[in-house]
Design an enzyme around this catalytic site. Structure first.
Site, PDB file in Angstrom:
ATOM      1  N   ALA A  69       5.437   5.673   3.974  1.00  0.00           N
ATOM      2  CA  ALA A  69       5.334   6.384   3.312  1.00  0.00           C
ATOM      3  C   ALA A  69       4.384   6.571   2.158  1.00  0.00           C
ATOM      4  O   ALA A  69       3.518   6.178   2.462  1.00  0.00           O
ATOM      5  CB  ALA A  69       6.085   5.099   1.501  1.00  0.00           C
ATOM      6  N   GLY A 108       7.328   3.197   6.731  1.00  0.00           N
ATOM      7  CA  GLY A 108       8.791   4.731   6.512  1.00  0.00           C
ATOM      8  C   GLY A 108       8.864   5.651   8.367  1.00  0.00           C
ATOM      9  O   GLY A 108       9.908   6.513   8.026  1.00  0.00           O
ATOM     10  N   GLU A 111      10.249   3.732  10.313  1.00  0.00           N
ATOM     11  CA  GLU A 111      11.907   3.241  10.311  1.00  0.00           C
ATOM     12  C   GLU A 111      12.568   5.381  10.073  1.00  0.00           C
ATOM     13  O   GLU A 111      13.912   5.295  10.247  1.00  0.00           O
ATOM     14  CB  GLU A 111      12.235   3.984   8.502  1.00  0.00           C
ATOM     15  CG  GLU A 111      11.625   1.859   8.556  1.00  0.00           C
ATOM     16  CD  GLU A 111      11.018   1.518   7.034  1.00  0.00           C
ATOM     17  OE1 GLU A 111      10.431   2.000   6.146  1.00  0.00           O
ATOM     18  OE2 GLU A 111      11.938   0.649   6.976  1.00  0.00           O
ATOM     19  N   GLU A 131       3.285  -2.860   6.206  1.00  0.00           N
ATOM     20  CA  GLU A 131       4.209  -3.073   4.487  1.00  0.00           C
ATOM     21  C   GLU A 131       3.526  -4.237   4.159  1.00  0.00           C
ATOM     22  O   GLU A 131       2.787  -4.439   2.889  1.00  0.00           O
ATOM     23  CB  GLU A 131       5.599  -3.145   4.425  1.00  0.00           C
ATOM     24  CG  GLU A 131       6.492  -1.539   4.719  1.00  0.00           C
ATOM     25  CD  GLU A 131       6.103  -1.199   6.488  1.00  0.00           C
ATOM     26  OE1 GLU A 131       5.963  -2.128   7.119  1.00  0.00           O
ATOM     27  OE2 GLU A 131       6.939   0.015   5.972  1.00  0.00           O
TER      28      GLU A 131
HETATM   29  N1  CAA Z   1      -0.234   7.272   2.354  1.00  0.00           N
HETATM   30  C1  CAA Z   1      -1.136   8.370   1.538  1.00  0.00           C
HETATM   31  N2  CAA Z   1      -2.365   8.236   1.853  1.00  0.00           N
HETATM   32  C2  CAA Z   1      -2.757   8.179   2.810  1.00  0.00           C
HETATM   33  C3  CAA Z   1      -1.797   6.916   3.919  1.00  0.00           C
HETATM   34  C4  CAA Z   1      -0.511   6.913   3.182  1.00  0.00           C
HETATM   35  N3  CAA Z   1       0.586   6.096   4.191  1.00  0.00           N
HETATM   36  N4  CAA Z   1      -2.399   6.817   4.399  1.00  0.00           N
HETATM   37  C5  CAA Z   1      -3.626   7.267   4.903  1.00  0.00           C
HETATM   38  N5  CAA Z   1      -4.052   8.158   3.621  1.00  0.00           N
HETATM   39  C6  CAA Z   1      -5.072   8.869   3.129  1.00  0.00           C
HETATM   40  C7  CAA Z   1      -5.936   7.943   2.809  1.00  0.00           C
HETATM   41  O1  CAA Z   1      -5.864   7.330   1.916  1.00  0.00           O
HETATM   42  C8  CAA Z   1      -7.083   8.816   3.321  1.00  0.00           C
HETATM   43  O2  CAA Z   1      -7.415   9.615   2.381  1.00  0.00           O
HETATM   44  P1  CAA Z   1      -8.180  10.378   1.694  1.00  0.00           P
HETATM   45  O3  CAA Z   1      -9.300  10.879   2.593  1.00  0.00           O
HETATM   46  O4  CAA Z   1      -8.456  10.974   0.497  1.00  0.00           O
HETATM   47  O5  CAA Z   1      -9.828   9.053   1.844  1.00  0.00           O
HETATM   48  C9  CAA Z   1      -7.008  10.642   4.470  1.00  0.00           C
HETATM   49  O6  CAA Z   1      -5.402   9.685   4.345  1.00  0.00           O
HETATM   50  C10 CAA Z   1      -7.553   9.309   5.834  1.00  0.00           C
HETATM   51  O7  CAA Z   1      -6.749   8.007   5.919  1.00  0.00           O
HETATM   52  P2  CAA Z   1      -7.774   6.929   7.168  1.00  0.00           P
HETATM   53  O8  CAA Z   1      -9.572   7.396   6.532  1.00  0.00           O
HETATM   54  O9  CAA Z   1      -7.625   5.510   6.695  1.00  0.00           O
HETATM   55  O10 CAA Z   1      -7.337   7.783   8.431  1.00  0.00           O
HETATM   56  P3  CAA Z   1      -7.887   7.404   9.511  1.00  0.00           P
HETATM   57  O11 CAA Z   1      -7.659   8.067  10.870  1.00  0.00           O
HETATM   58  O12 CAA Z   1      -9.255   6.235  10.207  1.00  0.00           O
HETATM   59  O13 CAA Z   1      -6.788   6.172   9.981  1.00  0.00           O
HETATM   60  C11 CAA Z   1      -4.032   5.798   9.718  1.00  0.00           C
HETATM   61  C12 CAA Z   1      -5.044   6.577   9.711  1.00  0.00           C
HETATM   62  C13 CAA Z   1      -4.080   5.203  10.964  1.00  0.00           C
HETATM   63  C14 CAA Z   1      -2.663   6.231   9.515  1.00  0.00           C
HETATM   64  C15 CAA Z   1      -4.382   4.814   7.912  1.00  0.00           C
HETATM   65  O14 CAA Z   1      -4.219   5.385   6.897  1.00  0.00           O
HETATM   66  C16 CAA Z   1      -3.114   3.764   7.958  1.00  0.00           C
HETATM   67  O15 CAA Z   1      -3.048   2.482   8.579  1.00  0.00           O
HETATM   68  N6  CAA Z   1      -2.509   4.445   6.804  1.00  0.00           N
HETATM   69  C17 CAA Z   1      -1.352   3.270   6.269  1.00  0.00           C
HETATM   70  C18 CAA Z   1      -0.342   3.308   6.935  1.00  0.00           C
HETATM   71  C19 CAA Z   1       0.634   2.374   6.150  1.00  0.00           C
HETATM   72  O16 CAA Z   1       0.789   1.192   5.638  1.00  0.00           O
HETATM   73  N7  CAA Z   1       1.911   2.341   6.084  1.00  0.00           N
HETATM   74  C20 CAA Z   1       3.202   1.953   5.347  1.00  0.00           C
HETATM   75  C21 CAA Z   1       3.523   2.595   4.070  1.00  0.00           C
HETATM   76  S1  CAA Z   1       4.207   1.840   3.107  1.00  0.00           S
HETATM   77  C22 CAA Z   1       6.092   1.770   3.517  1.00  0.00           C
HETATM   78  O17 CAA Z   1       6.195   3.177   4.707  1.00  0.00           O
HETATM   79  C23 CAA Z   1       6.800   1.853   3.055  1.00  0.00           C
HETATM   80  C24 CAA Z   1       8.460   2.023   3.302  1.00  0.00           C
HETATM   81  O18 CAA Z   1       9.165   1.792   4.355  1.00  0.00           O
HETATM   82  C25 CAA Z   1       8.492   3.387   1.776  1.00  0.00           C
END
Ligand code: CAA
Length: 655
Positions: A69, A108, A111, A131
């Site tokens: 998400a 997500g 999912e 999450e």
């Molecule tokens: N939403 C919004 N922005 C996100 C994001 C997300 N899920 N994941 C990463 N970003 C953004 C970061 O804030 C960063 O933005 P800036 O450059 O503006 O600072 C940019 O993307 C790059 O992120 P990283 O520096 O972390 O990049 P990376 O290459 O080192 O890692 C990644 C990539 C492995 C995807 C890592 O970003 C990550 O783990 N992201 C989070 C994933 C996450 O937690 N997903 C679950 C969300 S909750 C959900 O999905 C619930 C649901 O079912 C409804």
């Protein structure tokens, strides 16, 4: 013939014969934003209504399939279609939908993949449910679909810890049906051809493979213990385990209710703050366009506990390492210490035999300083004494190349004074690791007054390469972390004098979520360093300032902490025990100052200690030692056991 279609700015389609390939392209990580969900919705509508389409392949552009998400949307009004609705639509499709997982499929994103009727992944793909690290549970069917594919045990483990699995593991547990042997898209298209026209296999209609219930409960208990104080892991695992007893619809509605409740919780808000704080910390003023120097060979001076930990972290990241000690026996002992840590990593499965051999081959130790000449960067981790460090830096300055970086791991000494003693102060920085340095994630990168931006950028990039969390700090006694910790110590001692006992203060802070209470930490670290500092400061201390002398009395009585078997507590047989002698010493000190002790509630203890940390934090911000409040939060969370789910002292105090 191929036809290109646009479903939204982030979702495009291409007809590959009778298969519609839907590509999600929402840089940088393909977060499932409202825009992306709308595009995917339209793509699915198109696939349903176009008779020329027999199957759908969903894939991502770039390095991500979908990273979950869009976290930036949390806390804002919901925009349709929601992710659960999109996921449901995928699964409901009568035409087979194949997830071609090109990179990370998280939250997500995973999912979406689970709702597809078949999953094929690139060998480098990673799938997971992070999450719980954001204080929430999966909200689009993940807790119910995952166990139906992989069984409750694997699902509980993945969802409860938030740790992703690689493609090989995902295949092994049945999360994906195949790993691409050649080009992912070609393999996915072939898979689509084999499925078209057949009834689709919906994950929600599967029956979860059986898992041994006792083992599931054991796993839940273990993860719950580790996640002490956090709400999300327990809730997430309860939901995943319920897939073996509840219907899909019942489980899904429980999941939705739990997701919405947790999404608005204080813990989730704090963990979202931490997530964005980490991304902000990577943006350092003045380093935006600075290229770090390339590093291959790195030297570490001093191979004690700290130096050996740093050396191991460097070897693990693939660097060639030269470890220096004052004489041959010490160098040999240092080498043995490093090899011992590598051996433990091998035994625990953290590295394999090939890694072990490669890392051991990259290790050399010496008692001759001149052998550090080829190093691109040298980190000193010798005894924290100005004379010893100055002498070492002056000698190193003559040995290494003029463009090589010199880093000090000092905790309290002034690195600017150290730099001033060298011929090239512009290449001196601080890299303050935390012990054990091979495990602890925090590194304070100290921006010395004369250091060039490139020197700082190089230290920062190195810490990142080691998989650490670098936080830039200016120069002051104790930098960010130990400055805050000193304020915490001071306030804890005031509380002691006012009426609270060490065990009461520790219990209040441990209940709050600190890994250990302050007095237990003082004992673990040893009381002598702070004692020496107090003695040093005594001649210049403001006589009007409040000073608590109880720790001095303890040290004078030889109670120097856990190592000496006695400190704030006693440690007979290694067990932390309240000692009436300490209670008596505290009472005497209060009486000598004419203080009548009062009962102090744990709420007041927590409030005063967090307040003291935050006040010190404000001072650091005013003096520009820390760039932002969230950097201070990260330092305390990653270096001092502050609970991430409270967001750090600055975040907690602001609420
Ligand atoms: N939403 C919004 N922005 C996100 C994001 C997300 N899920 N994941 C990463 N970003 C953004 C970061 O804030 C960063 O933005 P800036 O450059 O503006 O600072 C940019 O993307 C790059 O992120 P990283 O520096 O972390 O990049 P990376 O290459 O080192 O890692 C990644 C990539 C492995 C995807 C890592 O970003 C990550 O783990 N992201 C989070 C994933 C996450 O937690 N997903 C679950 C969300 S909750 C959900 O999905 C619930 C649901 O079912 C409804």
């Amino acid at each position: 013939m191929t036809t290109s279609l646009t479903f939204s700015d982030t979702v495009s389609g291409k007809a590959e014969g009778d298969v519609l390939v839907v590509t999600l392209n929402n840089p940088p990580v393909n977060a499932a934003s409202a825009e992306l969900r709308q595009g995917l919705w339209r793509a699915l509508d198109h696939a349903r209504s176009d008779n020329a389409v027999s199957a759908v392949v969903i894939t991502g552009a770039g390095k991500s399939f979908v990273a979950g998400a869009d976290i930036k949307e949390f806390g804002k009004p919901q925009v349709d279609p929601t992710l659960p609705a999109v996921v449901e639509k995928i699964e409901a499709s009568e035409k087979p939908v194949i997830a071609a997982i090109n990179g990370v499929a998280l939250g997500g994103g995973c999912e979406i993949a689970l709702a597809a009727h078949a999953r094929i992944a690139h060998s480098k793909a990673k799938l997971g449910f992070p999450e719980v690290k954001l204080g929430i549970v999966p909200g689009a069917g993940g807790t119910q679909r995952l166990p139906r594919l992989v069984g409750c045990l694997e699902a509980v483990e993945m969802i409860g810890t938030g740790k992703p699995v690689n493609a090989e593991k995902a295949f092994g547990i049945g999360l994906i049906g195949a790993i691409a042997k050649g080009d992912l898209l070609s393999d996915a298209l072939a898979l689509a051809q084999s499925l078209k026209g057949k009834p689709v296999l919906r994950t929600s209609e599967r029956i979860a493979p059986r898992s041994d219930q006792a083992t599931v409960q054991n796993t839940i208990a273990k993860i719950t213990l580790k996640a002490k104080g956090q709400m999300a892991p327990g809730e997430a695992m309860r939901l995943a385990a319920s897939a073996s007893t509840l219907s899909f619809t019942q489980g899904l509605s429980d999941e939705r209710e739990t997701f919405l409740r947790l999404r608005d919780s204080d813990q989730a808000k704090a963990l979202r703050h931490v997530f964005f704080a980490e991304r902000d910390a990577a943006k350092v003023d003045g380093l935006e366009h600075v290229e770090p120097l390339p590093l291959n060979k790195i030297g570490v001076c001093g191979l004690g506990l700290m130096g050996a930990g740093i050396a191991t972290a460097l070897l693990s990241a693939g660097y060639e390492l030269i470890g220096y000690e004052r004489d041959e026996p010490a160098a040999e002992a240092g080498k043995a210490r490093i090899l011992d840590i590598l051996g433990k990593n091998l035994k625990s499965g953290r590295i394999d035999q090939a890694d072990f051999e490669r890392q051991a081959a990259n290790l050399a130790t010496t008692a001759k300083l001149r052998e550090l000449a080829p190093c691109d960067l040298v980190i000193e981790a010798v005894f924290d004494d100005m004379t010893i460090k100055t002498e070492l830096f002056q000698k190193l300055d003559l040995v290494i190349r003029s463009d090589a970086i010199l880093a000090t791991n000092t905790s309290y000494l002034d690195p600017d004074a150290l730099a001033a003693e060298t011929a090239h102060p512009e290449r001196v920085i601080g890299l303050h690791f935390f012990s054990p340095a091979n495990i602890m994630r925090l590194v304070e990168v100290v921006r010395c007054a004369q250091a060039t931006p490139q020197a700082v950028a190089t230290g920062f990039a190195l810490a990142k390469k080691l998989g650490k969390l670098p936080i830039v700090t200016g120069v002051c006694e104790g930098f960010i972390g130990n400055s805050i910790f000193s304020a915490y110590r001071r306030e804890a001692e005031f509380l002691l004098e006012d009426g609270a006992l060490p065990q009461e203060i520790d219990a209040a802070m441990e209940d709050y979520g600190m890994a250990m209470g302050p007095f237990a930490v003082f004992d673990l670290a040893g009381l002598e360093i702070a004692w020496a500092r107090r003695k040093r400061e005594a001649p210049t201390r403001d006589p009007e300032a409040r000073y608590v002398d109880i720790a001095d009395r303890l040290c004078e009585a030889g109670r120097l902490g856990q190592k000496s078997g006695r400190g704030w507590y006693s440690y007979e047989a290694g067990k932390r025990t309240v000692d009436s002698a300490v209670t008596e010493m505290i009472a005497q000190s209060r009486a000598a100052k004419g203080i009548t002790p009062r009962a102090i509630a744990s709420e007041e203890i927590v409030k005063r200690l967090i307040g003291a940390m935050a006040d010190e934090g404000k001072t650091l911000l005013d003096k520009a030692i820390a760039a932002r409040a969230s950097d201070i939060d990260l330092v305390m969370i990653n270096g001092y056991g502050f609970p991430a789910y409270r967001g750090g002292p600055m975040f907690a105090a602001s609420r």
